[in-house]
Design an enzyme around this catalytic site. Structure first.
Site, PDB file in Angstrom:
ATOM      1  N   CYS A   1       0.798  -1.227   0.000  1.00 13.27           N
ATOM      2  CA  CYS A   1       0.000   0.000   0.000  1.00 13.27           C
ATOM      3  C   CYS A   1       0.831   1.278   0.000  1.00 13.27           C
ATOM      4  O   CYS A   1       0.570   2.173  -0.794  1.00 13.27           O
ATOM      5  CB  CYS A   1      -0.997   0.089   1.151  1.00 13.27           C
ATOM      6  SG  CYS A   1      -1.267  -1.382   2.072  1.00 13.27           S
TER       7      CYS A   1
ATOM      8  N   ARG B   1       7.609 -12.190   5.134  1.00  9.67           N
ATOM      9  CA  ARG B   1       7.048 -12.257   6.467  1.00  9.67           C
ATOM     10  C   ARG B   1       7.819 -13.287   7.253  1.00  9.67           C
ATOM     11  O   ARG B   1       8.019 -14.416   6.781  1.00  9.67           O
ATOM     12  CB  ARG B   1       5.583 -12.701   6.372  1.00  9.67           C
ATOM     13  CG  ARG B   1       4.682 -11.859   7.239  1.00  9.67           C
ATOM     14  CD  ARG B   1       3.248 -12.058   6.895  1.00  9.67           C
ATOM     15  NE  ARG B   1       2.721 -10.941   6.125  1.00  9.67           N
ATOM     16  CZ  ARG B   1       1.499 -10.905   5.632  1.00  9.67           C
ATOM     17  NH1 ARG B   1       0.708 -11.925   5.793  1.00  9.67           N
ATOM     18  NH2 ARG B   1       1.080  -9.854   4.958  1.00  9.67           N
TER      19      ARG B   1
ATOM     20  N   GLN C   1       2.140 -11.152  -3.626  1.00 13.72           N
ATOM     21  CA  GLN C   1       0.716 -10.846  -3.556  1.00 13.72           C
ATOM     22  C   GLN C   1       0.252 -10.213  -4.854  1.00 13.72           C
ATOM     23  O   GLN C   1       0.969  -9.387  -5.431  1.00 13.72           O
ATOM     24  CB  GLN C   1       0.448  -9.843  -2.420  1.00 13.72           C
ATOM     25  CG  GLN C   1       0.855 -10.348  -1.056  1.00 13.72           C
ATOM     26  CD  GLN C   1       0.722  -9.272   0.010  1.00 13.72           C
ATOM     27  OE1 GLN C   1       1.119  -8.134  -0.189  1.00 13.72           O
ATOM     28  NE2 GLN C   1       0.145  -9.631   1.134  1.00 13.72           N
TER      29      GLN C   1
ATOM     30  N   ASP D   1      -1.611  -7.654  -5.561  1.00 11.12           N
ATOM     31  CA  ASP D   1      -2.102  -6.604  -4.692  1.00 11.12           C
ATOM     32  C   ASP D   1      -2.637  -5.428  -5.496  1.00 11.12           C
ATOM     33  O   ASP D   1      -1.963  -4.927  -6.396  1.00 11.12           O
ATOM     34  CB  ASP D   1      -0.911  -6.148  -3.833  1.00 11.12           C
ATOM     35  CG  ASP D   1      -1.334  -5.504  -2.547  1.00 11.12           C
ATOM     36  OD1 ASP D   1      -0.432  -5.043  -1.828  1.00 11.12           O
ATOM     37  OD2 ASP D   1      -2.546  -5.454  -2.280  1.00 11.12           O
TER      38      ASP D   1
ATOM     39  N   HIS E   1      -4.798  -1.581  -5.344  1.00 11.58           N
ATOM     40  CA  HIS E   1      -5.403  -0.518  -4.549  1.00 11.58           C
ATOM     41  C   HIS E   1      -6.226   0.366  -5.453  1.00 11.58           C
ATOM     42  O   HIS E   1      -5.765   0.779  -6.525  1.00 11.58           O
ATOM     43  CB  HIS E   1      -4.325   0.285  -3.826  1.00 11.58           C
ATOM     44  CG  HIS E   1      -3.616  -0.541  -2.808  1.00 11.58           C
ATOM     45  ND1 HIS E   1      -2.451  -1.204  -3.073  1.00 11.58           N
ATOM     46  CD2 HIS E   1      -3.964  -0.869  -1.536  1.00 11.58           C
ATOM     47  CE1 HIS E   1      -2.088  -1.895  -1.999  1.00 11.58           C
ATOM     48  NE2 HIS E   1      -2.989  -1.704  -1.058  1.00 11.58           N
TER      49      HIS E   1
ATOM     50  N   LYS F   1     -15.116  -5.346   5.313  1.00 10.12           N
ATOM     51  CA  LYS F   1     -14.492  -6.095   4.235  1.00 10.12           C
ATOM     52  C   LYS F   1     -15.288  -7.331   3.868  1.00 10.12           C
ATOM     53  O   LYS F   1     -16.181  -7.774   4.588  1.00 10.12           O
ATOM     54  CB  LYS F   1     -13.069  -6.518   4.617  1.00 10.12           C
ATOM     55  CG  LYS F   1     -12.996  -7.619   5.628  1.00 10.12           C
ATOM     56  CD  LYS F   1     -11.595  -8.235   5.679  1.00 10.12           C
ATOM     57  CE  LYS F   1     -11.555  -9.278   6.792  1.00 10.12           C
ATOM     58  NZ  LYS F   1     -10.460 -10.196   6.711  1.00 10.12           N
TER      59      LYS F   1
ATOM     60  N   HIS G   1      -8.535  -1.861  -0.640  1.00 10.88           N
ATOM     61  CA  HIS G   1      -7.421  -2.798  -0.838  1.00 10.88           C
ATOM     62  C   HIS G   1      -8.013  -4.085  -1.370  1.00 10.88           C
ATOM     63  O   HIS G   1      -9.074  -4.513  -0.908  1.00 10.88           O
ATOM     64  CB  HIS G   1      -6.729  -3.142   0.486  1.00 10.88           C
ATOM     65  CG  HIS G   1      -6.292  -1.976   1.284  1.00 10.88           C
ATOM     66  ND1 HIS G   1      -4.977  -1.556   1.349  1.00 10.88           N
ATOM     67  CD2 HIS G   1      -6.989  -1.127   2.084  1.00 10.88           C
ATOM     68  CE1 HIS G   1      -4.883  -0.522   2.158  1.00 10.88           C
ATOM     69  NE2 HIS G   1      -6.075  -0.235   2.614  1.00 10.88           N
TER      70      HIS G   1
END
Lengths: 308, 354
Positions: A3, A32, A50, A52, A54, A135, A181
């Site tokens: 993000c 991670r 990911q 990912d 936005h 979400k 997201h």
């Protein structure tokens, strides 16, 4: 956790309402530190990628964007043959939350409306939403009925504020941007593992690492076999030749079956003469002999684009 | 104490009973089938043994095997039967905790002389468990004050430790299944037809009324487990088992496990030469071999193409950045433990991997 990077791209110049919704996408690798005891093949790793996204939008765009998102997510997952989906909607936590009552109402209603319109069965996790927005999680069932969480669509009323993300509206005033997201596969690694288990290693043609194995019966069929390989490769297909000298025909056919190749083409004397191939389709016992190569190429092409 | 109590069934209908009626009697009053299938009851949402008298108005529902609560109960009671079998076959064994878990149960043991369970041992234990089920031994509950409770378990150090820590309020989630809040010590005994005690355990309960209600179970494997998950404490032996409401459900579960094993992506990944996790990289980091990479490429290309067709703009960004970036986003507040530690390099701001 991509993000902040996407936000910086958004902030690189002052945005006008005309540019919204702005949808940014990245296959972003993140790390991670998971404890050794919980690592599990590709499903739980320390480095993963990911898919990912936005979405930066206005308040008015939240509803249509959420609807578009759910439709898009389901369309992509269906391409892999999944048909059994469920949604979890997480609503506003009771104690601490950021964002106005109207915004929460708007976003939560939109999530419910969207899921109801999609016809998916769903459960509500009351008060389990993040403090910064409601979400949806989308789960699917695999070939043996196991449930996997896949996609997450998370509305965020807070990030815009933290990073000072604004746009210039039609009224020439600055307004706060709303963020959504979205992870679709979650991570490429985990989704790949789910696919391997769902297909039990027998990938559909469009995904298979090797789509066609070409097996010349004897050395004298090699030249023709190479022409078949070249013809298929020129169509963008992933082909492997299993040469006669490497092993007996029977052993090579068994090897191709173990590797779960979608198609195994056996070529012998009549094939070289007549421009045909003997087609062994995965999951069938009887080969189809004397298939004109052109016909096979057409069939293969159709099989590959079928998923879309 | 009132003479009559009102018990409300799940459908909302109230029924009058004399005070002191047991869950078993309530089930029988509703129907013979229900009475036979009853394993326990829920009184105001709390599971309770079938033979406990009810002395106040409450909501009541009967727990049968084909439900989440029912299976949980079956599994927990089966773990007791397993422990009884272990004591019968391995005198001198010590036991720790035996909770129900997803799809099954386990019990932790310490055998004398550091002996470990073998596969043959598991078979023998399972056979002995079937005998115990055939004997239909009742589960009998008794409450003790903590001091008296300690005497019951005088020669079982792990149970004593659980009782001690209960009074100090220092229990793990699994251990509360044994003692609840520790204000009393509840004990379950299994007895034979003559009333001889065959097995004793520290347990908050409830349990199925008798061992005859059990039977669709299988012992799965043994693993090592540190007492309390602490490497400085002894390593106990954990026997895992699975238990279900009937044979069909057990078979379905075992079949599911077989299927899952057949499809295990780690096994297929190796067989099909898709990826590997060499030691040289460290744990949890994958190498994608050409065949795995070919599939991944199709996956990623498909994803990128679909996203662009849907109005998304593709970007690239670095894997590392100044730590401060994640303070602003608030990630460090939530995820710090999960992130790799910050990197300090001379003359540069603190940096983290994303």
């Amino acid at each position: 956790m991509n993000c902040p990077f996407h936000i910086l791209i958004f902030k690189s110049h002052m945005r006008s309402y005309r540019e919204l919704p702005l949808k940014i996408f990245e296959l972003g690798t993140v790390y991670r530190f998971e404890k050794s005891g919980v690592l599990h093949g590709l499903m739980r790793t320390r480095g993963f990628t990911q898919d990912d996204s936005h979405i930066f939008c206005t308040r008015e765009q939240i509803v249509p964007q959420l609807q578009e998102l759910v439709t898009f997510v389901l369309e992509i997952l269906r391409a892999f043959g999944f048909t059994d989906f469920e949604a979890d909607i997480s609503t506003r936590p009771v104690d601490k939350s950021v964002g106005s009552d109207e915004d929460w109402q708007l976003a939560t209603d939109a999530l419910f409306e969207t899921i109801e319109a999609s016809g998916l069965p769903y459960q509500v996790a009351e008060g389990e939403g993040a403090f910064y927005g409601p979400k949806i999680d989308i789960h699917l069932r695999d070939a043996i009925g196991r449930r996997w969480q896949l996609s997450t669509i998370q509305v965020d009323f807070q990030m815009g504020n933290r990073f000072g993300i604004e746009y210039v509206g039609a009224d020439n005033e600055r307004h706060q941007v709303i963020m959504i997201h979205r992870a679709l596969f979650g991570s490429i690694e985990r989704f790949f593992a789910i696919l391997v288990e769902h297909y039990a290693g027998a990938f559909p043609v469009w995904l298979a690492p090797v789509q066609v194995g070409v097996l010349p019966v004897a050395e004298r069929h090699h030249a023709y076999a190479h022409r078949v390989v070249d013809r298929l490769r020129s169509g963008g297909h992933r082909v492997e030749l299993l040469p006669a000298h490497s092993d007996t025909l029977g052993a090579r056919v068994r090897k191709a079956k173990l590797e779960k190749l979608p198609y195994v083409l056996v070529v012998g004397d009549s094939d070289a003469e007549e421009g045909t191939v003997g087609v062994n389709r995965r999951g069938t016992d009887d080969p189809e002999r004397g298939v004109p190569l052109d016909d096979f190429v057409e069939q293969l092409g159709a099989d590959v684009i079928e998923h879309a | 104490m009132a003479d009559q109590i009102t018990l409300t069934l799940p459908d909302g209908s109230p029924r009058e009973y004399p005070a002191g009626t047991t869950g078993a009697e309530v089930a029988a009053s509703i129907g013979r089938g229900l009475a036979k299938a009853a394993l326990a009851v829920e009184i105001d949402g709390v599971p309770v043994d079938l033979d406990q008298p009810i002395d106040h108005d409450a909501r009541i529902s009967v727990i049968t095997g084909a439900s989440a609560e029912g299976r949980d109960l079956l599994r927990h009671s089966t773990s007791h039967v397993m422990a009884q079998a272990v004591f019968d076959l391995f005198p001198g064994a010590k036991y720790a905790i035996g909770p129900s878990i997803t799809d099954g149960f386990y019990y932790d043991f310490e055998l004398p002389d550091g002996r470990r369970f073998s596969d043959t041992d598991l078979e023998r234990i399972e056979a002995r468990m079937r005998e115990i089920v055939k004997q239909n031994q009742p589960f009998l509950r008794e409450e003790y004050a903590p001091q008296a409770g300690r005497e019951v378990f005088a020669d079982q150090p792990y149970k004593l430790e659980i009782i001690e820590r209960a009074s100090a309020g220092d229990l793990s989630e699994e251990e509360t299944g044994d003692v609840g809040d520790g204000s009393t010590v509840s004990v379950y005994r299994n007895v034979d037809a003559e009333g001889n005690v065959l097995y004793v355990d520290l347990c908050r309960g409830p349990h199925v009324p008798s061992t005859g209600k059990l039977g669709a179970f299988k012992l799965m494997k043994v693993a090592g487990a540190y007492w309390r998950g602490d490497e400085k404490r002894p390593m106990l032996q954990r026997i895992y088992g699975t238990a279900w409401e009937d044979k069909a459900a057990l078979e379905a579960h075992l079949h599911q496990l077989e299927e899952a094993e057949r499809r295990d992506h780690r096994k297929l990944g190796a067989e099909l030469d898709l990826f590997s996790f060499p030691d040289e990289l460290g744990g949890g980091l994958a190498l994608w071999h050409p065949k795995g990479a070919a599939v991944r490429k199709v996956l990623e290309d498909f994803s990128r193409e679909r996203h662009e067709a849907n109005g998304y703009e593709l970007v690239f960004s670095p894997h590392i950045a100044k730590s401060v970036l994640w303070e602003t986003s608030g990630h460090l507040g939530f995820y710090a433990e999960g992130m790799y530690p910050p990197m300090e390099m001379e003359g540069l701001p603190t940096t983290r991997a994303r």
